[in-house]
Design an enzyme around this catalytic site. Structure first.
Site, PDB file in Angstrom:
ATOM      1  N   ASP A 213       4.074  46.681 -29.268  1.00  0.00           N
ATOM      2  CA  ASP A 213       4.126  47.886 -28.441  1.00  0.00           C
ATOM      3  C   ASP A 213       3.683  47.610 -27.004  1.00  0.00           C
ATOM      4  O   ASP A 213       2.952  46.650 -26.720  1.00  0.00           O
ATOM      5  CB  ASP A 213       3.207  48.964 -29.017  1.00  0.00           C
ATOM      6  CG  ASP A 213       3.736  49.566 -30.302  1.00  0.00           C
ATOM      7  OD1 ASP A 213       4.797  49.125 -30.767  1.00  0.00           O
ATOM      8  OD2 ASP A 213       3.053  50.456 -30.857  1.00  0.00           O
ATOM      9  N   HIS A 360       0.518  44.383 -30.302  1.00  0.00           N
ATOM     10  CA  HIS A 360       0.765  44.746 -28.905  1.00  0.00           C
ATOM     11  C   HIS A 360       1.036  43.509 -28.066  1.00  0.00           C
ATOM     12  O   HIS A 360       0.316  42.511 -28.173  1.00  0.00           O
ATOM     13  CB  HIS A 360      -0.427  45.511 -28.322  1.00  0.00           C
ATOM     14  CG  HIS A 360      -0.639  46.847 -28.950  1.00  0.00           C
ATOM     15  ND1 HIS A 360      -1.227  47.009 -30.192  1.00  0.00           N
ATOM     16  CD2 HIS A 360      -0.317  48.108 -28.511  1.00  0.00           C
ATOM     17  CE1 HIS A 360      -1.273  48.303 -30.500  1.00  0.00           C
ATOM     18  NE2 HIS A 360      -0.726  48.986 -29.488  1.00  0.00           N
TER      19      HIS A 360
END
Length: 401
Positions: A213, A360
């Protein structure tokens, strides 16, 4: 993948019109029989796949072909002069009741090389037909236009040849090489199917999806370097406004797609959009526009809400815009920088078939995540896991042009 629809028995590769080669498959050939007749054939491209169709006049049994001395092969030929560069033939299954297989032989002036099994899915679609799928790379080919013919041959010395030939008893269809116009396919989208909200994929098989992400980010190229080094595909949920600063004019996103990775929509500026409505729609659509521009045509079908904050209205709205909303069920909270060992152990201990792992590549210093990935990949691979994109995990269709 190359899609083959065949009509009469085929088997291990013959060596080409004027050469001998491996045995092929077909039903029993009576003494004095001509080569199996071909009614029609074609070779076309559909997305990443080639499509080979052949219609024969009689039923066939691929398993009986070798003993019968019959073969049915696709001859692949140079566009400029029609000379044969290779042949793709159908052979019987490995075990009774299994599916037929494809083998490939490279053809040179010295003759046909050894027959090599091709990674393909072959399905019988009737007594006179079968279907096989594979990609041109499986036969060492690129997406370039080529000529082709279908070769039907009987090796019996008493075969009745339809016309005298130094190659023996064979038939070619069409009589002159036909041209298949091919092009490098461009991924332009995917289709949101199945549930509107997904936390994990099917538990069948040992597949797992790594997702990242908040990119693109200044460290995203390092993530791509690592994934390429380990031959792992992943899914990146991107923030639209960051593409202008970190996307290298779209080079990052085009590299992702070229690697086989998938790109998802993570809104334009990463706000809470659980309230749905026009604000959420604009956030989703603006990010999609940025992704489409960066990739020169790809429209995502996966959406992940910032912070994982959802509502039934947001899920419904995302679906109306053509998205599957993707959550996760393995979360090492790498954004909080818990340490490399903690990220590794959390993912490894909680991994299971069908898992979607949230990591992430953006939004902060992601060196811990980068350092944790090699051990995660090596350990899970050692346990038999295969890394796939979310679209692969869910079996969603990719769209090419």
């Amino acid at each position: 993948m190359l899609l083959l629809v065949v009509g009469l028995g085929t088997g291990a590769a013959g060596a080409g019109p004027a050469r001998s080669g491996a045995a092929a498959s077909a039903g029993a050939a009576p003494s004095g029989a001509p080569p199996p007749a071909i009614d029609a054939a074609s070779l076309t491209q559909s997305g990443q796949d080639l499509v080979w169709t052949v219609a024969m006049r009689a039923p066939f049994s691929p398993a009986a072909a070798s003993a019968a001395g019959r073969s049915l092969c696709l001859l692949l030929e140079r566009r400029d002069n029609g000379s044969v560069t290779g042949q793709l033939c159908v052979i019987g299954p490995r075990a009774p009741g299994g599916s037929p297989r494809l083998v490939y032989q490279r053809v040179t002036r010295a003759g046909a090389g050894p027959a090599t099994a091709v990674s393909a899915t072959v399905i019988r679609s009737g007594a006179r037909a079968l279907t096989a799928t594979f990609r041109p790379a499986a036969i060492g080919s690129a997406y370039r236009s080529m000529r082709w013919q279908v070769l039907s041959r009987v090796r019996s010395p008493t075969c009745i040849a339809p016309a005298p030939s130094p190659a023996g008893c064979l038939a070619l269809f069409p009589a002159r090489p036909a041209l298949a116009m091919l092009h490098t396919p461009q991924l332009v989208g995917c289709t949101a199917t199945g549930p509107a909200l997904v936390y994990d994929g099917p538990s069948r098989g040992r597949e797992i999806a790594l997702t990242f992400d908040d990119g693109p980010w200044y460290q995203t190229p390092q993530f791509l370097d690592l994934l390429e080094r380990y031959s792992v595909t992943a899914t990146f949920f991107e923030i639209g406004r960051q593409l202008a600063e970190y996307g290298e004019n779209g080079a990052i996103e085009r590299r992702m797609l070229a690697d086989g990775d998938m790109i998802g929509d993570h809104t334009w500026s990463h706000p809470d959009v659980a309230g749905a409505g026009s604000f959420a729609q604009d956030q989703i659509e603006d990010a999609a526009d940025a992704i489409r521009t960066a990739t020169r045509g790809f429209t995502p079908c996966l959406f992940r809400a910032p912070y994982g904050d959802l509502s039934p209205a947001l899920i419904s709205e995302a679906r109306s815009l053509g998205y599957t909303t993707i959550q996760w069920n393995v979360d090492p909270r790498d954004w909080a920088l818990p340490g490399v060992a903690e990220i590794e152990s959390n993912v490894i201990d909680n991994a299971h078939p069908g898992a979607i792992v949230e990591l992430h590549d953006g939004g902060g210093n992601r060196s811990q995540t980068l350092a944790a990935l090699p051990d995660i990949i090596d350990t899970l691979r050692g346990r038999g896991y295969r890394f796939v994109t979310v679209t692969q995990l869910l079996g969603q269709r990719l769209v090419y042009r």
